[in-house]
Design an enzyme around this catalytic site. Structure first.
Site, short mmCIF file in Angstrom:
data_model
loop_
_atom_site.label_atom_id
_atom_site.label_comp_id
_atom_site.label_asym_id
_atom_site.label_seq_id
_atom_site.Cartn_x
_atom_site.Cartn_y
_atom_site.Cartn_z
N GLU A 175 114.24 40.52 -26.05
CA GLU A 175 114.01 40.43 -24.61
C GLU A 175 112.58 40.81 -24.21
O GLU A 175 112.33 41.85 -23.63
CB GLU A 175 115.01 41.32 -23.86
CG GLU A 175 116.46 40.91 -24.08
CD GLU A 175 117.44 41.78 -23.30
OE1 GLU A 175 117.00 42.75 -22.67
OE2 GLU A 175 118.65 41.49 -23.33
N GLU B 266 123.64 38.48 -26.55
CA GLU B 266 124.21 39.72 -25.99
C GLU B 266 125.02 39.37 -24.75
O GLU B 266 124.59 38.55 -23.93
CB GLU B 266 123.13 40.74 -25.57
CG GLU B 266 122.44 41.48 -26.69
CD GLU B 266 121.43 42.48 -26.14
OE1 GLU B 266 121.59 42.96 -24.99
OE2 GLU B 266 120.46 42.79 -26.86
#
Length: 1279
Positions: free
Chosen positions: A274, A489
């Site tokens: 991320e 995720e």
């Protein structure tokens, strides 16, 4: 030495002053002496970037010094796994509640495509713990969680957390047992490369070798993330980390090593987790404040986009090397953080806001799927704030991802911000800049888009249909070139899960179950209905972890982690019942992800296994799938219930030593009690709640005290009187003594202790087998009343029905309470209330009631109900006629403007902190132990045993707690009694010596006008300070050991401040007419206190420029002529020794607090204990006294040495200041035991003439140094 005994009168003379003016009146000129150079200095300037070449242990230690102390958990070695159970706790769907089922019947026959990868994930800093172990370097998050106040919501750290670093073998065995085929961890960059580059840490290589091997041994496929936000702290200090281009090469170097070693066993690599974190995390790092910013970038948008720029380049360099040079066998990409945005309306403004939200999140890092560059929106808005890629860099980025990885936790409604996009995008000071687009979790009709997660993650709402829309939007609209997409995720923080006080409700994570079920359904619909090539899904997280700025206050785990015992327990979402399989799979463990909504299909629920694991034969803590944690919480308890398998004995450690309830980031005192006096400050030395990640938890009541009390109908209990030795019905109790001890007492203490240790099942078994219960229902009801704040109920249960105002006085809230009725409960029959609980001998009923009313009063103040608080103060507290000073203090708290200020002023942590636990603990001491055993009784008894051993151990010189296995005694041969080294740096009497605080240096002063500083690693001379014109009587080290101050006798009468590294004199303070006798440093290190025989400057505070800051005076305005002085380690007290008087000042306010006068003696030296409560005073003739600072009470005396004519300095010494040591005029050293009896332990022949001073090594209790008139310094160690 005689000149130090008394001060002679000095004749003052005036020196002729020469004219500063030359004969012809010209302006003076000055020349630079030969051999010198000048430079300008700026202590406030930021550090500059450098290239690190020193990778030594010393430099690594310096990096950890930036972080501060790091906690160590209960496990410190790799633990071998114990067998997993043949089945896991399952629900009984026929009787109770089934797990959430699918809302899409049409999915029943649909399957995931062949090759679909699924598993769970986590990251190194969030679960590994072992923060400083086995050579690991600090990461930025080690610093962030320790140094900047209140950065983490609950002030927890990643020091210990789940200790996956040590427990990975058991974790993988459990994943195998749960049918989990894959796990996606991250590896720790600063563990492999403690400095970010340089040598590879061998221990890290060995560890991760075994991690990969263990995963394969359990049939678990690894998918490894190389970087999950744990940037090595060293790179920030060296050049600014992700804001500098150099990090691209250093990340490449790290990634190349890891991939080269493990690629044969890893099919998927994620370079970066991320990179969007550069916005909402990295940009807010406190660069330049808590660590250097060598390139001048201290945060904000500049840091945000430099971080993102270099992250993309780092990924691309690794990815292109992986395929073009290394020829890796797997796939590589990075994980995106992004959420689906839907326009709030059809207006052009909302549609543009939607696209801008996409552009500034995943579009920012979309270069691999486009032309390798940034979206035009970012370029137009940011201008020169956005770094530019060269064409070569664009080519490097383009095509650098093998598949698209997205973490789509939630969705939002996008809307145009007030004033429009252009007004925002053209104004860099606009609060919405640069995104200039709004988003919210409220649908256009005003209703939330879905159920909310825990308030600690207010951004997260369950919006399952959004993930399906998002997968399609990414692959068809935003980046059509994506070949396949993986949900890397997705997960949910069950609301208030961290607040549950027993285990069962925490395991039934119904909203998380709904979230996961529906997200999986939507992924399956995306594959079959929308034809999106979704090739994998990874649930977050393997178990509860450190959740960054929220710390441990929110829980995302599919397994519950007890942060004290480190036990893991699968939650409902992780346990799917299967009647045919011994090792049941998770909801992911099938090609069909949906969970049937059929009553015939059992769904997961928690129940304790019938045959829990036997503990492994190891000294380490072993996690198991069964949990019965009894750690005290700092929360208000709700109604307590008892159950054979699960009761409030399964109480949860909601946080590790720090409160996590309040959303305000406020750091609390470790001891949260109100410090109006010392009524609740003494605790056992051995609290059972073990390890707390850097903060010790104040002990409170353990849950078993409720488990074996509430609803226990077998306890004989009548009218407030209790019959000891009663048995549970149907159980035959043994009546013979236990080796001379009362069997019931021993058994009840064992029941309590088993629960304290976390073995609640064993405690319950002992209750059933022995027939003894821990306490009756009235005690349990009283406990509940205190912890829930029901003061009327608590008072009635404690004192009886007709006592004290018949019901507790002023009610709380409106009209009878806030949030609940505060009227009297009738949960206990009236027959149990006539007399109340029996009190312990000597208990003060009025004082106990005062404590109750005080808590009630403070909680009303906290709730800002000042009217009722005033009534409690006047009508309930004042009539009790307790300490007037305490009443005045309580009264002053009415003026606090806020609840936070109240807590600060009172030293009290609020109703939902630990204050109620502490109140209960204090009250329990006054209740008869026959009905309410004092908390942690076994630990207290063991403390007494150990304290007795230590007290009777003549040569006890270790800080380690004695083992209980054998009686404790320290060998005399391990005690420092032999001079092993003689230092000859002086040629006259050595008057004083002192180790630096870190023990790395030793400095000595002498009559020969010099100070010598030694390196204690080899005791070679570092510096000899020769500028003094008289003998040097004293010295003191600055708090950071970078400076010393020295004091000179007559004729110089001055003090000097020295730089220890260079040996140069920084400042001469020569305002004195009489000798300077002593000096010490203020805790801040910015001021010194100098003691002198000077009548004008007898005791004064000076700054480091030699300017007078404050002069102390006595109550009687007498002249202060100081022999010695010292500041307490906590900085609160200044103790000043005059000829025959001790003066104590509040060092913060400079107010004189007390004076103590002595007849027929002369006071010569003072030292203050490490706990800042006692002073060690030497005096003639031949006396040393240990005295309480604030009361003047003599605690202990030490005699046997000789001190009649000269200054002999005594000091504390040994581990935990277990000894007192002093020189003597007879040439000997005298060492006494500092344990209450003052026994003389050793008399050692030391020097010819006087032994003037002794200094015990601060970090090595087996070493001290002595100074004598023979001009020698001797180093003493064991024979």
């Amino acid at each position: 030495m005689a000149h130090l005994k008394s001060v002679l009168s000095l004749a003052l003379s005036l020196a002729s002053l020469g004219s500063a003016q030359s004969a012809n009146g010209s302006v003076p000129t000055f020349t630079l002496p030969a051999g010198y150079s000048t430079a300008s200095f700026n202590a406030s300037a930021q550090a500059t970037a450098f290239t690190r070449t020193d990778f030594s242990d010393h430099e690594l230690n310096e990096l950890w010094n930036m972080v501060g102390p790091v906690a160590t958990g209960p496990v410190t070695t790799t633990v071998e796994p114990t067998p997993e159970p043949s089945s896991y706790p399952q629900p009984d769907a026929d009787r109770f509640h089934a797990l959430v089922g699918s809302n899409y019947p049409e999915l029943k026959e649909l399957k995931l495509p062949k090759g679909f990868k699924w598993g769970v994930s986590s990251s190194s800093y969030q679960i590994e713990g072992a923060a400083k172990d086995e050579g690991k370097g600090p990461s930025i998050w080690d610093l962030l969680s320790h140094r900047p106040p209140n950065t983490v919501l609950d002030n927890s750290t990643g020091d210990v957390v789940a200790s996956h670093y040590w427990l990975y073998k058991q974790d993988f065995a459990r994943l195998k047992g749960l049918g989990m085929p894959a796990f996606s961890p991250s590896f720790s960059w600063p563990r492999f490369f403690p400095f970010g580059h340089g040598p590879v840490n061998e221990a890290a290589v060995k560890h991760y070798d075994d991690v990969i091997s263990e995963m394969h041994a359990n049939g678990i496929a690894p998918a490894v993330t190389l970087f999950h936000w744990d940037t090595p702290l060293a790179l920030f200090s060296e050049y600014g980390a992700w804001t500098d281009r150099r990090i691209v090469d250093h990340f490449f170097n790290y990634a190349k090593f890891v991939i080269s070693r493990y690629d044969a066993y890893v099919d998927e690599w994620f370079t970066i987790n991320e990179p969007q974190y550069c916005n909402w995390q990295y940009a807010s790092y406190p660069a330049g404040e808590y660590y250097p910013a060598p390139n001048g970038v201290t945060g904000g948008d500049e840091a945000r986009f430099l971080c993102g720029h270099h992250t993309l380049l780092a990924h691309a360099k690794v990815a292109k090397w992986y395929h073009n040079e290394f020829k890796g066998h797997g796939r590589i990409t990075f994980k995106n953080s992004g959420n689906y945005f839907e326009a709030n309306s059809t207006s052009p403004g909302d549609e543009e806001a939607r696209q801008r939200n996409f552009d500034f999140s995943i579009g920012w890092f979309g270069g691999p799927w486009t032309d390798g560059d940034y979206p035009q929106t970012l370029k137009d808005t940011l201008g020169d704030l956005l770094p530019e890629f060269t064409q070569e860099e664009k080519d490097l980025i383009k095509g650098s991802c093998d598949f698209y990885a997205i973490d789509p936790y939630t969705s939002y409604m996008a809307y145009e911000i007030d004033g429009g996009v252009e007004a925002c995008a053209s104004n860099r000071s606009h609060p919405g800049f640069p995104d200039c687009a709004g988003s919210r979790s409220i649908s256009p009709n005003g209703f939330p888009i879905g159920p909310a997660a825990d308030p600690g993650v207010g951004w997260l709402y369950s919006a399952p249909s959004g993930v399906r829309k998002f997968l399609k939007h990414i692959t068809t609209e935003l980046f059509p070139s994506v070949p396949d997409i993986v949900v890397t995720e997705f997960g949910f923080a069950e609301p208030w899960e961290g607040n549950w006080q027993n285990l069962a409700p925490a395991l039934w994570d119904l909203r998380r179950a709904d979230y996961l079920q529906n997200y999986l359904d939507q992924i399956l619909l995306s594959i079959h209905e929308d034809k999106v090539n979704v090739t994998g899904a990874w649930g977050w997280a393997i178990f509860d972890n450190f959740e960054w700025y929220q710390g441990s206050s929110v829980r995302f785990g599919l397994q519950y982690v007890n942060y004290t015992s480190l036990e893991r327990t699968p939650k409902a979402t992780f346990v799917l019942a299967d009647e045919t399989a011994p090792n049941v799979p998770s909801p992911y463990a099938s090609d069909h992800p949906t969970i049937p909504n059929s009553p015939a299909s059992p769904s997961p629920v928690f129940s304790a296994p019938e045959h829990p694991h036997e503990p492994a034969a190891t000294t380490s803590v072993e996690p198991t799938t069964t949990t019965a944690d009894t750690t005290t919480t700092k929360r208000r308890r709700g109604a307590q219930e008892s159950d054979d398998e699960l009761s409030e004995s399964s109480e949860l450690p909601l946080e590790r030593g720090r409160s996590s309830h309040h959303t305000k980031k406020r750091r609390r005192r470790t001891d949260g009690t109100m410090r109006l006096d010392s009524d609740a400050s003494k605790r056992s030395h051995s609290p059972t709640n073990g390890y707390s990640n850097g903060a010790s938890r104040s002990p409170g009541p353990r849950s078993t005290l409720g488990k074996f009390a509430n609803g226990d109908a077998h306890k004989s209990e009548s009218n407030g009187s209790y019959t000891n030795g009663s048995s549970v019905a149907g159980v035959k109790s043994l009546s013979s003594p236990f080796f001379g001890h009362d069997r019931e007492e021993v058994t009840r203490i064992l029941i309590q202790s088993l629960s304290d240790l976390g073995y609640s099942d064993a405690a319950g078994a002992l209750v059933k087998e022995s027939g003894y219960t821990l306490e009756g229902p009235t005690v349990a009801a009283f406990r509940t009343a205190v912890l829930s704040g029901d003061w009327a109920e608590a008072e009635e249960l404690l004192f009886g029905t007709n006592s004290y105002d018949n019901g507790g006085g002023i009610p709380l809230g409106n009209p009878s309470g806030y949030d609940k009725s505060w009227g009297k409960s009738r949960s206990i029959a009236q027959s149990h209330r006539a007399q109340g609980l029996p009190l312990a001998e000597g208990a003060n009923r009025d004082e106990m009631l005062f404590w109750l009313k005080q808590q009630k009063y403070l909680e009303l103040l906290e709730a800002r109900d000042l009217g009722k608080a005033l009534m409690v103060l006047r009508q309930e507290l004042t009539p009790l006629h307790q300490d007037v000073g305490r009443l005045h203090t309580l009264s002053s708290l009415m003026m606090c403007p806020s609840a936070d200020d109240l807590k600060t002023q009172a030293g009290w942590d609020g109703a939902e902190g630990d204050s109620r636990n502490l109140l209960l603990s204090e009250l329990s001491k006054s209740i008869s132990p026959s009905v309410m055993i004092p908390e942690h009784r076994l630990a207290a008894l063991l403390d007494e045993v150990k304290d007795g051993w230590i007290s009777n151990c003549v040569y006890h010189n270790t800080a380690e707690s004695p083992s209980l296995y054998v009686d404790h005694i320290c060998d005399r041969d391990d005690f420092p009694r032999k001079p092993v080294l003689e230092l000859k740096g002086h040629h006259d009497e050595v008057w004083y010596l002192k180790y630096s605080h870190d023990g790395r240096k030793l400095a000595s002063t002498s009559k020969d006008k010099t100070v010598v500083i030694y390196d204690t690693t080899n005791y070679k001379r570092l510096h000899q300070l020769d500028d003094h014109d008289s003998g040097v009587t004293h010295l003191a080290w600055s708090p950071d050991d970078t400076k010393i101050i020295t004091c000179c006798a007559q004729q110089e009468n001055s003090a000097r401040i020295w730089d220890v590294e260079t040996g140069t004199c920084l400042r001469l303070i020569n305002d004195f007419t009489y000798p300077c006798t002593t000096a010490t440093w203020a805790p801040s290190g910015t001021h010194v206190v100098i003691g002198s025989q000077d009548t004008k400057y007898g005791c004064c505070v000076w700054d480091l420029d030699g300017q007078l800051v404050h002069a102390f005076t006595s109550h009687h305005n007498d002249n202060i002529r100081v022999n010695d002085l010292a500041i307490s380690p906590d900085g609160s007290r200044l103790v000043v020794l005059l000829e025959n008087q001790i003066q104590v000042y509040d060092f913060l306010t400079k107010e004189e607090l007390c004076e103590w006068h002595f007849e027929d003696v002369k006071l010569t030296s003072v030292a203050i204990s490490a706990d800042s409560t006692h002073m060690l005073v030497s005096m003639n003739k031949n006396k040393i006294r240990l005295i309480e600072i604030d009361t003047g009470r003599e605690v202990q005396g030490f005699e046997g040495h000789v001190q009649e004519n000269f200054i002999i300095r005594s000091s504390f010494g040994g581990a935990a200041e277990s000894f007192v040591v002093s020189g003597s005029e007879d040439g000997r050293l005298y060492i006494w035991r500092n344990n209450g009896n003052g026994m003389l332990v050793e008399t050692l022949d030391a020097h010819e003439g006087c032994v003037n001073a002794v200094a015990w090594h601060p970090t090595d209790p087996r070493c001290f140094a002595s100074a004598g008139d023979d001009g020698r310094v001797r180093i003493w160690r064991p024979r």
